[in-house]
Design an enzyme around this catalytic site. Structure first.
Site, PDB file in Angstrom:
ATOM      1  N   HIS A 117      50.904  30.056 -52.898  1.00  0.00           N
ATOM      2  CA  HIS A 117      52.028  30.877 -52.446  1.00  0.00           C
ATOM      3  C   HIS A 117      52.741  31.502 -53.648  1.00  0.00           C
ATOM      4  O   HIS A 117      53.140  32.663 -53.621  1.00  0.00           O
ATOM      5  CB  HIS A 117      52.996  29.998 -51.649  1.00  0.00           C
ATOM      6  CG  HIS A 117      54.005  30.763 -50.865  1.00  0.00           C
ATOM      7  ND1 HIS A 117      53.692  31.453 -49.709  1.00  0.00           N
ATOM      8  CD2 HIS A 117      55.313  30.990 -51.073  1.00  0.00           C
ATOM      9  CE1 HIS A 117      54.788  32.043 -49.241  1.00  0.00           C
ATOM     10  NE2 HIS A 117      55.774  31.780 -50.048  1.00  0.00           N
ATOM     11  N   GLU A 136      29.581  40.863 -47.808  1.00  0.00           N
ATOM     12  CA  GLU A 136      29.993  39.672 -48.560  1.00  0.00           C
ATOM     13  C   GLU A 136      28.838  38.742 -48.887  1.00  0.00           C
ATOM     14  O   GLU A 136      29.032  37.742 -49.568  1.00  0.00           O
ATOM     15  CB  GLU A 136      31.037  38.882 -47.748  1.00  0.00           C
ATOM     16  CG  GLU A 136      32.276  39.674 -47.417  1.00  0.00           C
ATOM     17  CD  GLU A 136      33.154  38.963 -46.409  1.00  0.00           C
ATOM     18  OE1 GLU A 136      34.084  38.269 -46.847  1.00  0.00           O
ATOM     19  OE2 GLU A 136      32.912  39.101 -45.191  1.00  0.00           O
ATOM     20  N   ASP A 158      33.700  36.708 -52.115  1.00  0.00           N
ATOM     21  CA  ASP A 158      32.622  35.952 -51.480  1.00  0.00           C
ATOM     22  C   ASP A 158      31.255  36.411 -51.968  1.00  0.00           C
ATOM     23  O   ASP A 158      30.353  35.587 -52.162  1.00  0.00           O
ATOM     24  CB  ASP A 158      32.705  36.084 -49.950  1.00  0.00           C
ATOM     25  CG  ASP A 158      33.557  34.989 -49.333  1.00  0.00           C
ATOM     26  OD1 ASP A 158      33.600  33.880 -49.901  1.00  0.00           O
ATOM     27  OD2 ASP A 158      34.186  35.236 -48.286  1.00  0.00           O
ATOM     28  N   CYS A 161      37.260  45.673 -51.558  1.00  0.00           N
ATOM     29  CA  CYS A 161      38.580  45.102 -51.261  1.00  0.00           C
ATOM     30  C   CYS A 161      38.775  43.725 -51.897  1.00  0.00           C
ATOM     31  O   CYS A 161      39.791  43.085 -51.669  1.00  0.00           O
ATOM     32  CB  CYS A 161      38.812  45.019 -49.753  1.00  0.00           C
ATOM     33  SG  CYS A 161      37.675  43.911 -48.888  1.00  0.00           S
TER      34      CYS A 161
END
Length: 539
Positions: free
Chosen positions: A188, A429, A453, A500
């Site tokens: 976070h 991916e 990935d 992305c």
């Protein structure tokens, strides 16, 4: 002067006093109590204060990070009122005649350990929540002063790690930088730092008990160094670095409002990645040309049940309206692997990264998928939406998805609900998707390469395993060739290709990506202008 080396999650330089968030649960002492009835009254009063604080945190989070992310504080309120949790505390005070602080601390530790030992990842994550609640209750019992952010001067926040409740309480304008002993690049704290464009270091080997609030410090995000009580020469160097960074920010500001076009006239769209509705503010602030990845799974996390169609529709519509016609690419549910939710009953897997996740869940549980697709098709009326499907490995999966989309469209037609079938693409991916890129391109409108990935599957290296950092190389030639093969396969059928993953923001590769033929780069909002400047200065 003390020098510490950590790991940088956002580059930049900060100079200022430290504000140390110390965990005090280990300092709770066991004290014998004669009047247990009075102690229980004290506990109830502290519980009420805690409930009020959690309610205030929910309202603050609602404004800053949206309803979905704010829901964690509603969960904390429910956990605080849990009968088993409260009964255990009451029983300990009455039977062992101990102070409430000690009873809460011990009960919190017991419950946290119980959650941590469960097989389910979602329940394991609740362990931190129980500790967070118990620590807050202990602080209210002991009368410990909460940090008053309104009176605190801008500071470098130093902590063991930061919970969502701690970061939400902070006045973001008072944060110069983050430095934590633990945490990960996906924590976070790291996400918040990247969103806010502030320096942040994790994995810094500090002894928090020995650091005093107000001590002057320097965070060097480029070299991943933390200086405590620096010497004058180091301060001068840091100030010079800040001036250089400010000049660079001023230069980057000149790229606001410009198109991302090379000197030879090649246009490359620079979009932004987001995880919630509230992140759109950072997208607009940094002048992204669109949203290349809206991680819709964040609507599903941190809650006890699936978001319904209306909740999803409202979230998607709000983002589209805020983007005012600019393209918004929403990725369908990508749960599994490192993102688990208890209510889906995914169970524990030996190899979750290669397990029951993403589109596999959607095709196995089509009712969940249909609810999301209904919300997406309805929201598409309010802007320029594109849908992106994750973890595709075959043409058969794409054809199955198209059948479900057609069924959803027919349902909406029969219910006389307005909808649009938008542009639809897939994420590349896996090596399988790369090898099948030509065939896949015949059936979709675009590709978006998820380099995180793709790198781990190509190199057979778990990207979450810190012990493998020296082997994990996203610049590996095999990965770059995979990207080139994907571009070639898509362009052969006239389809566009974007990136992305984290690699999209790596400006050392921007030139190569453009030369490869990449049509779009989607990055953290804070990196939009950096990438645009690189493109605009290319020949």
């Amino acid at each position: 002067m003390e020098k510490y080396i950590g790991k940088s999650v956002y580059k930049g330089t900060a100079i200022g006093p430290v504000s140390v968030l110390k965990k005090k649960d280990s300092l709770v002492k066991r004290i014998h109590i004669d009047n247990t009835a009075e102690e229980l009254k004290r506990l109830d009063a502290a519980k009420e204060r805690t409930m009020t604080q959690l309610g205030q945190l929910y309202e603050k989070a609602l404004q800053e990070v949206g309803e979905v992310n704010a829901a964690i504080f509603e969960v904390h309120q429910m956990m605080l009122e849990d009968d088993d949790y409260q009964d255990a505390i009451h029983s300990m005070i009455q039977n062992e005649e101990v102070n409430a602080e000690y009873a809460v601390a011990v009960t919190g530790d017991n419950f946290a350990e119980m959650f941590a030992n469960m097989d389910d990842e979602y329940m394991q994550a609740r362990s931190a929540d129980v500790r967070d609640i118990s620590n807050r209750l202990v602080r209210n019992l002991s009368g410990e002063e909460q940090i008053d952010w309104s009176t605190m001067e801008p500071s470098i926040i130093v902590a063991d790690d930061l919970t969502p409740s701690e970061t939400v309480q902070m006045d973001k304008s008072k944060i110069l930088a983050f430095v934590t002993v633990h945490g990960s690049t996906n924590s976070h704290t790291a996400i918040l730092a990247r969103m806010m464009n502030i320096p942040a270091l994790i994995g810094v080997p500090l002894e928090l008990e020995k650091i005093h609030n107000g001590t002057r410090a320097i965070v060097d995000g480029r070299e991943a160094v933390f200086y405590l009580d620096p010497e004058e020469e180091q301060i001068r160097q840091a100030e010079a670095a800040q001036q250089t960074e400010q000049r660079l920010r001023s230069l980057l500001a000149e790229y606001k409002g410009r198109e991302s076009v090379t000197k030879s006239g090649r246009k490359v769209n620079v979009y932004a990645n987001i995880g919630s509705v509230s992140d759109v503010a950072y997208v607009l602030e940094n002048d992204a040309e669109g949203i290349g990845l809206f991680r819709s799974e964040f609507l599903y996390l941190g809650r006890d049940s699936l978001p319904d169609e209306t909740e999803q529709f409202n979230a998607y519509r709000q983002v589209l309206q805020m983007m005012a016609g600019k393209k918004v690419i929403i990725r369908t549910l990508d749960i599994g692997a490192d993102k688990n939710v208890d209510y889906l009953g995914l169970g524990k897997e030996d190899n979750p990264a290669m397990g029951y996740r993403a589109i596999r869940i959607c095709l196995e549980q089509p009712e969940i998928f249909k609810t999301q697709l209904r919300a997406l098709l309805r929201a598409a009326k309010y802007g320029t939406l594109a849908i992106m499907y994750p973890m595709i490995i075959s043409v058969e999966e794409v054809l199955d998805i198209q059948k479900i989309v057609a069924e959803v469209a027919k349902e909406l037609e029969e219910e006389k609900l307005p909808y649009v079938i938008p542009e639809q693409g897939i994420m590349i991916e896996t090596p399988a998707a790369v090898m099948m890129s030509e065939e896949l391109a015949e059936h979709v409108d675009f590709f978006s390469i998820g380099t995180n990935d793709l790198t781990q599957y190509t190199l057979a290296i778990d990207r979450q395993n810190n012990r493998l950092d020296r082997f994990y190389n996203p610049h590996h030639e095999a990965v770059l060739r995979m990207i080139q093969m994907t571009v070639d396969g898509a362009h052969k059928h006239g389809k566009w290709v974007g990136i992305c993953g984290e690699l999209g923001a790596d400006t050392t590769l921007t030139t190569r990506f453009v030369q490869m033929g990449i049509d779009e780069l989607s990055v953290a909002p804070s990196m939009v202008l950096n990438v645009r400047s690189k493109i605009c200065e290319m020949e």
